[in-house]
Design an enzyme around this catalytic site. Structure first.
Site, PDB file in Angstrom:
ATOM      1  CE  LYS A 204      -3.864   2.069   2.461  1.00  0.00           C
ATOM      2  NZ  LYS A 204      -4.923   1.820   3.415  1.00  0.00           N
TER       3      LYS A 204
ATOM      4  CG  ASP B 295     -14.040   6.247   7.079  1.00  0.00           C
ATOM      5  OD1 ASP B 295     -15.249   6.402   6.849  1.00  0.00           O
ATOM      6  OD2 ASP B 295     -13.150   6.401   6.213  1.00  0.00           O
TER       7      ASP B 295
HETATM    8  N1  LIG Z   1      -4.600  -6.108   2.406  1.00  0.00           N
HETATM    9  C1  LIG Z   1      -5.317  -5.984   1.292  1.00  0.00           C
HETATM   10  N2  LIG Z   1      -5.593  -7.080   0.564  1.00  0.00           N
HETATM   11  C2  LIG Z   1      -6.295  -6.974  -0.568  1.00  0.00           C
HETATM   12  N3  LIG Z   1      -6.774  -5.835  -1.069  1.00  0.00           N
HETATM   13  C3  LIG Z   1      -6.545  -4.720  -0.383  1.00  0.00           C
HETATM   14  C4  LIG Z   1      -5.794  -4.724   0.824  1.00  0.00           C
HETATM   15  N4  LIG Z   1      -5.713  -3.473   1.279  1.00  0.00           N
HETATM   16  C5  LIG Z   1      -6.364  -2.710   0.399  1.00  0.00           C
HETATM   17  N5  LIG Z   1      -6.880  -3.440  -0.604  1.00  0.00           N
HETATM   18  C6  LIG Z   1      -7.637  -2.939  -1.772  1.00  0.00           C
HETATM   19  O1  LIG Z   1      -7.260  -1.598  -2.038  1.00  0.00           O
HETATM   20  C7  LIG Z   1      -8.370  -0.744  -1.979  1.00  0.00           C
HETATM   21  C8  LIG Z   1      -7.992   0.565  -1.339  1.00  0.00           C
HETATM   22  O2  LIG Z   1      -7.465   0.309  -0.068  1.00  0.00           O
HETATM   23  P1  LIG Z   1      -7.732   1.241   1.201  1.00  0.00           P
HETATM   24  O3  LIG Z   1      -9.185   1.373   1.450  1.00  0.00           O
HETATM   25  O4  LIG Z   1      -6.915   0.729   2.287  1.00  0.00           O
HETATM   26  O5  LIG Z   1      -7.158   2.581   0.612  1.00  0.00           O
HETATM   27  P2  LIG Z   1      -7.439   4.056   1.107  1.00  0.00           P
HETATM   28  O6  LIG Z   1      -6.658   4.995   0.287  1.00  0.00           O
HETATM   29  O7  LIG Z   1      -7.223   4.119   2.560  1.00  0.00           O
HETATM   30  O8  LIG Z   1      -8.922   4.166   0.729  1.00  0.00           O
HETATM   31  P3  LIG Z   1     -10.058   5.054   1.303  1.00  0.00           P
HETATM   32  O9  LIG Z   1      -9.478   6.111   2.187  1.00  0.00           O
HETATM   33  O10 LIG Z   1     -10.675   5.561   0.050  1.00  0.00           O
HETATM   34  O11 LIG Z   1     -10.941   4.095   2.033  1.00  0.00           O
HETATM   35  C9  LIG Z   1      -9.413  -1.471  -1.196  1.00  0.00           C
HETATM   36  O12 LIG Z   1     -10.695  -1.124  -1.602  1.00  0.00           O
HETATM   37  C10 LIG Z   1      -9.124  -2.933  -1.492  1.00  0.00           C
HETATM   38  O13 LIG Z   1      -9.792  -3.334  -2.654  1.00  0.00           O
END
Ligand SMILES: Nc1ncnc2c1ncn2[C@@H]1O[C@H](COP(=O)(O)OP(=O)(O)OP(=O)(O)O)[C@@H](O)[C@H]1O
Length: 528
Positions: free
Chosen positions: A99, A204
């Site tokens: 990530k 959230d």
């Molecule tokens: N550990 C994981 N395994 C599989 N897919 C993941 C994982 N972490 C994140 N994802 C995928 O990546 C996408 C975005 O991740 P995440 O929600 O953590 O990002 P974000 O930038 O914090 O998003 P937001 O703030 O919009 O909720 C998720 O919707 C999911 O599909």
């Protein structure tokens, strides 16, 4: 390092920090520019280099590869508002989730809507903030995983990249059908309560931050706004999470229940919130990150230099706004220069802004290309000028005057210096010849002229070839005091010459280099 207090890092500072000569640094930077890992920017007053998002990604990946945590990077599997998520592999090719935190992609307005923050803006570095967000996520992941919460396995963190276990499931927002909505409802409420018992509120808790495995178990993948149960607005956040679940299950699976947890009913068992304080994510980091969210300016890295300075628009009341609406406004490709932080959310305005962004990008690209051409032209011009000066100076040098010295091609400055030295040397040779002549005459007078004559001739000849040499005399003779004085001054002159040629030690050069670097770093300190 330079970007800690510089938006654009000047070349001398990069060279000083790297401890590499400016020319070599410039060449390396131009290579990095070609690969878009750094970008060169020129403003009215300053120009310098800045690390791009891609460059920062490479740095983090390099560190993770060296630690043998990451061995490969695969497809992008998710785009969040503040992150890009990729599937990856460790060195044995086991699946991983990478990530990349990207604070700055989301507009100020959207951050405010999500975070219930308002107040005045102030510049913040996207590098630093992305790093903080990653540190925070990793600290929370670790703490929750240790307490057996359903979260991905935390593996490592480097700069703005969090490495965690890959969840083989679907986000709840993508689930269209489930066997037992009541069971899902209970599971979600139980998770909210379990967090509460550990002193935490998700903040959230929605279908975008939760994933469902094949066996319908739930995994929390994202918790950027987790707060303590001691937070002044804890009850508000708790109720909002509960309400979020109720709304989602009702909307998507048409299930409703009056049985839901209340804030005052939650009995606190452990203090995970205070344990987190002691984790890698320090209080200061939390304050910095929250301050950035408060002030909402993540635009330091934006491509366009005419970033709109938006105003404070919406208030925290708009937080419950449908998530879908916001996603419509997202422009995933435009991943680092959203600056639409106006309070007006008009679609037309947003499209216009996007078009402007594209125009700006094109303009910028042509500008960069022309800059590179100018630089290349500048270099060849400089070379031509140097070549013509050197040629003219070389033609001025009378090779015959060098009297047997190897006519090497010298730099114009060396040629100049050679000419100066030659004049001095000629004066010296002349003086010595006179001295020898006088000495010779004196020898003849005393009758010791035989072999000495030959010796003197040889000595003069070699002196005229190689410069100052010691005067030798094989015969015993009486030298007048004036002559002694003259010889002493000639000796002094020769010693002076030697001292000038003395090369300083390596250690001295290293120390001098360090001192220069320190001075440069000091000179640029605090320049933004
Ligand atoms: N550990 C994981 N395994 C599989 N897919 C993941 C994982 N972490 C994140 N994802 C995928 O990546 C996408 C975005 O991740 P995440 O929600 O953590 O990002 P974000 O930038 O914090 O998003 P937001 O703030 O919009 O909720 C998720 O919707 C999911 O599909």
């Amino acid at each position: 390092m330079g970007m800690k207090n510089h938006e654009m890092v000047p070349l001398p500072l990069i060279s000083a920090i790297a401890g590499i000569h400016r020319g070599a640094v410039a060449r390396t930077l131009s290579d990095l520019c070609k690969h878009k890992l750094v970008a060169f920017e020129r403003t009215k007053k300053f120009d310098g280099y800045r690390l791009t998002v891609l460059g920062y990604d490479f740095l983090a990946l390099k560190a993770l590869c060296s630690r043998e945590v990451v061995g490969s990077v695969g497809n992008q599997i998710g785009v969040g508002k503040e992150s890009d998520v990729f599937v990856g592999g460790d060195i044995e090719l086991n699946d991983l989730c990478l990530k990349f935190h990207r604070l700055g992609r989301t507009s100020f307005r959207k951050i405010k809507e999500k975070r219930d923050y308002h107040k005045k803006r102030k510049s913040a570095s996207w590098l630093y903030l992305s790093r903080l967000a990653a540190a925070k996520e990793f600290a929370f992941l670790k703490a929750l995983h240790d307490k057996n919460f359903p979260v991905p396995k935390p593996i490592d963190v480097s700069r703005h990249v969090v490495v965690m276990g890959l969840i083989d499931g679907k986000t709840l927002c993508h689930m269209d059908h489930i066997e037992d909505p009541a069971k899902l409802y209970d599971r979600l409420m139980a998770l909210i309560v379990k967090l509460g018992r550990h002193g935490l509120i998700h903040g959230d808790f929605n279908e975008f931050n939760l994933m469902m495995l094949e066996d319908e178990r739930i995994v929390m993948i994202d918790f950027p706004q987790m707060v303590s149960m001691d937070h002044p607005n804890a009850e508000y956040y708790f109720d909002r999470d509960v309400q979020c679940v109720r709304n989602f299950i009702k909307r998507k699976f048409d299930y409703e229940s009056d049985d839901y947890p209340r804030f005052h009913e939650v009995e606190r068992k452990t203090n995970l919130d205070s344990e987190l304080e002691a984790s890698g994510f320090t209080k200061q980091m939390r304050l910095d990150l929250n301050k950035a969210y408060d002030e909402g300016n993540f635009l330091a890295h934006c491509e366009a230099d005419d970033v709109n300075e938006g105003d404070e628009g919406s208030s925290g009341d708009e937080q419950d706004k449908d998530r879908g609406e916001e996603d419509d406004e997202e422009t995933p490709e435009n991943n680092d220069d959203d600056d639409d932080d106006e309070s007006d959310s008009d679609e037309g305005t947003i499209i216009q802004e996007e078009d402007e962004d594209v125009d700006k990008e094109e303009l910028k690209q042509t500008e960069v290309e022309s800059q590179q051409q100018m630089k290349a032209l500048g270099k060849s011009e400089r070379f031509n000028t140097w070549l013509s000066t050197a040629t003219s100076q070389l033609s001025d040098v009378d090779l015959k005057e060098l009297d047997g010295e190897c006519p090497l091609l010298l730099h114009p400055r060396e040629v100049e210096r050679e000419a100066e030295l030659r004049a001095e040397r000629e004066a010296y040779i002349q003086a010595r010849e006179e001295a020898d002549k006088e000495e010779e005459e004196m020898m003849e007078e005393t009758g010791n002229s035989g072999n000495i004559e030959k010796e003197k001739k040889k000595s003069v000849k070699s002196a005229s070839k190689t410069g100052p040499k010691s005067v030798t005399s094989t015969g015993s003779t009486i030298i007048p005091p004036d002559e002694v004085k003259r010889r002493a001054s000639l000796e002094a002159f020769r010693n002076k010459e030697k001292a000038r040629l003395k090369v300083k030690g390596k250690q001295c050069a290293v120390r001098r280099g360090r001192k220069e670097n320190r001075n440069i770093i000091k000179e640029y300190d605090g320049w933004i």
